[in-house]
Write an enzyme that holds these catalytic residues in place. Structure first.
Site, PDB file in Angstrom:
ATOM      1  N   ASP A  14     -13.756 -65.548 -48.450  1.00  0.00           N
ATOM      2  CA  ASP A  14     -13.782 -64.498 -47.418  1.00  0.00           C
ATOM      3  C   ASP A  14     -14.313 -65.114 -46.134  1.00  0.00           C
ATOM      4  O   ASP A  14     -15.512 -65.359 -45.998  1.00  0.00           O
ATOM      5  CB  ASP A  14     -14.666 -63.340 -47.884  1.00  0.00           C
ATOM      6  CG  ASP A  14     -14.909 -62.309 -46.788  1.00  0.00           C
ATOM      7  OD1 ASP A  14     -14.030 -62.166 -45.909  1.00  0.00           O
ATOM      8  OD2 ASP A  14     -15.970 -61.660 -46.818  1.00  0.00           O
ATOM      9  N   ALA A  15     -13.413 -65.386 -45.192  1.00  0.00           N
ATOM     10  CA  ALA A  15     -13.797 -66.023 -43.935  1.00  0.00           C
ATOM     11  C   ALA A  15     -14.011 -64.958 -42.866  1.00  0.00           C
ATOM     12  O   ALA A  15     -13.056 -64.372 -42.358  1.00  0.00           O
ATOM     13  CB  ALA A  15     -12.722 -67.014 -43.500  1.00  0.00           C
ATOM     14  N   GLY A  16     -15.266 -64.711 -42.534  1.00  0.00           N
ATOM     15  CA  GLY A  16     -15.606 -63.737 -41.509  1.00  0.00           C
ATOM     16  C   GLY A  16     -15.918 -64.416 -40.188  1.00  0.00           C
ATOM     17  O   GLY A  16     -15.862 -65.643 -40.060  1.00  0.00           O
ATOM     18  N   ASP A  74     -10.492 -58.057 -44.079  1.00  0.00           N
ATOM     19  CA  ASP A  74     -11.695 -57.655 -44.807  1.00  0.00           C
ATOM     20  C   ASP A  74     -11.775 -56.140 -44.961  1.00  0.00           C
ATOM     21  O   ASP A  74     -12.211 -55.627 -45.998  1.00  0.00           O
ATOM     22  CB  ASP A  74     -12.946 -58.196 -44.124  1.00  0.00           C
ATOM     23  CG  ASP A  74     -13.030 -57.832 -42.640  1.00  0.00           C
ATOM     24  OD1 ASP A  74     -12.001 -57.447 -42.045  1.00  0.00           O
ATOM     25  OD2 ASP A  74     -14.138 -57.946 -42.064  1.00  0.00           O
ATOM     26  N   ASP A 131     -19.380 -51.487 -43.373  1.00  0.00           N
ATOM     27  CA  ASP A 131     -19.607 -52.905 -43.620  1.00  0.00           C
ATOM     28  C   ASP A 131     -20.449 -53.463 -42.479  1.00  0.00           C
ATOM     29  O   ASP A 131     -20.034 -53.465 -41.318  1.00  0.00           O
ATOM     30  CB  ASP A 131     -18.265 -53.636 -43.709  1.00  0.00           C
ATOM     31  CG  ASP A 131     -18.420 -55.084 -44.174  1.00  0.00           C
ATOM     32  OD1 ASP A 131     -19.565 -55.560 -44.265  1.00  0.00           O
ATOM     33  OD2 ASP A 131     -17.391 -55.726 -44.459  1.00  0.00           O
ATOM     34  N   THR A 183     -44.354 -54.143 -26.113  1.00  0.00           N
ATOM     35  CA  THR A 183     -42.942 -54.458 -25.882  1.00  0.00           C
ATOM     36  C   THR A 183     -42.228 -54.702 -27.206  1.00  0.00           C
ATOM     37  O   THR A 183     -41.116 -54.184 -27.434  1.00  0.00           O
ATOM     38  CB  THR A 183     -42.803 -55.701 -24.982  1.00  0.00           C
ATOM     39  OG1 THR A 183     -43.361 -55.398 -23.702  1.00  0.00           O
ATOM     40  CG2 THR A 183     -41.346 -56.094 -24.813  1.00  0.00           C
TER      41      THR A 183
END
Length: 258
Positions: free
Chosen positions: A6-8, A110, A130, A188
């Site tokens: 799975d190449a994200g 995906d 997701d 902050t």
């Protein structure tokens, strides 16, 4: 055994699936310039460390939302594994579900895979969230059709934009504020934690509420991705956490292709 890839946009996940069970998983930063040979050295070393034999891999299933990464992943699969190579969405691994949108070819691989897996596991009206580089909301009909969705900046992307654009704001971790009983910060860093974290939770809850009202039927909410568990601890909006939904979907798509 199946090697699912799975190449994200941020990471490439490699997983070994045996008899429907994920037995190993590894990830590496996405780099379209990384060659198939480089992937092979890295992956074969990891497999050896966990005593997996590359010769037991019968098929490689690839899904990517980074088109430039596909060629090198195909080189890895064809050169270093004596296995069938399939690309998600292409014959013989077509989606097999209806993409009920005007431009179905633009839906990320995906997201379609998540829809396939989510409906197989939970055959009802669904909202699939997701948490990745972008946070995506996908609506899946009770009959398994993909109906559309929402794309929002991922929380890390939002934080990066904030810090890079404001010179005096420090880099903070993505985590719940230490004090959860107030949304009024006195420093902050406290104010940033509140704005980033609770602001994101409010965005998720608000969008889910609007989507459910538009659907008009009971709808189950499924979440996946690295930050799903973190947010689940601070909202009641999720019904199910499926941490490996995309890999499960790739394995299901492979079984369908056979």
């Amino acid at each position: 055994m199946l090697l699912a890839i799975d190449a994200g946009n941020t990471n490439v996940v490699f997983a070994l699936v045996k008899d429907g069970e994920i037995v190993a998983r590894w990830r590496i930063a996405t780099d379209p310039k990384r060659t198939g040979d480089e992937y092979a050295v890295w992956l074969h070393n990891l497999m050896a460390l966990e005593e997996f034999d590359p010769k037991t891999i019968e098929a490689v299933m690839i899904a990517t939302v980074v088109p430039r990464a596909l060629h090198n992943l195909e080189v890895l699969a064809t050169k270093y594994f004596d296995a069938e190579v399939l690309i998600a969405g292409q014959a013989p691994a077509e989606w097999g579900i209806r993409l009920d949108v005007p431009e179905p070819h633009t839906v990320g691989a995906d997201r379609v895979i998540n829809a396939i897996a989510a409906h197989s596991l939970h055959p009802e009206d669904l909202i699939v969230i997701d948490f990745g580089t972008a946070t995506t909301f996908d609506i899946v009909d009770y009959d398994g059709s993909y109906k559309g969705g929402i794309i929002a900046p991922g929380i890390n992307l939002s934080l990066d934009a904030l810090v890079s654009a404001a010179a005096m704001l420090p880099r903070i971790a993505i985590e719940a504020p230490t004090e959860t009983k107030t949304v009024i910060g006195t420093t902050t860093e406290e104010q940033m934690h509140i704005g980033v974290f609770w602001g994101y939770v409010a965005m998720i809850e608000g969008l889910i509420s609007r989507v459910k009202a538009e659907i008009g039927r009971p709808t189950k909410v499924i979440s996946t991705g690295g930050l799903a568990t973190l947010f689940d601890e601070h909202t009641e909006i999720f019904d199910v956490i499926e941490p490996d939904l995309t890999i499960q979907g790739l394995a299901m798509l492979y079984q369908r292709s056979r």
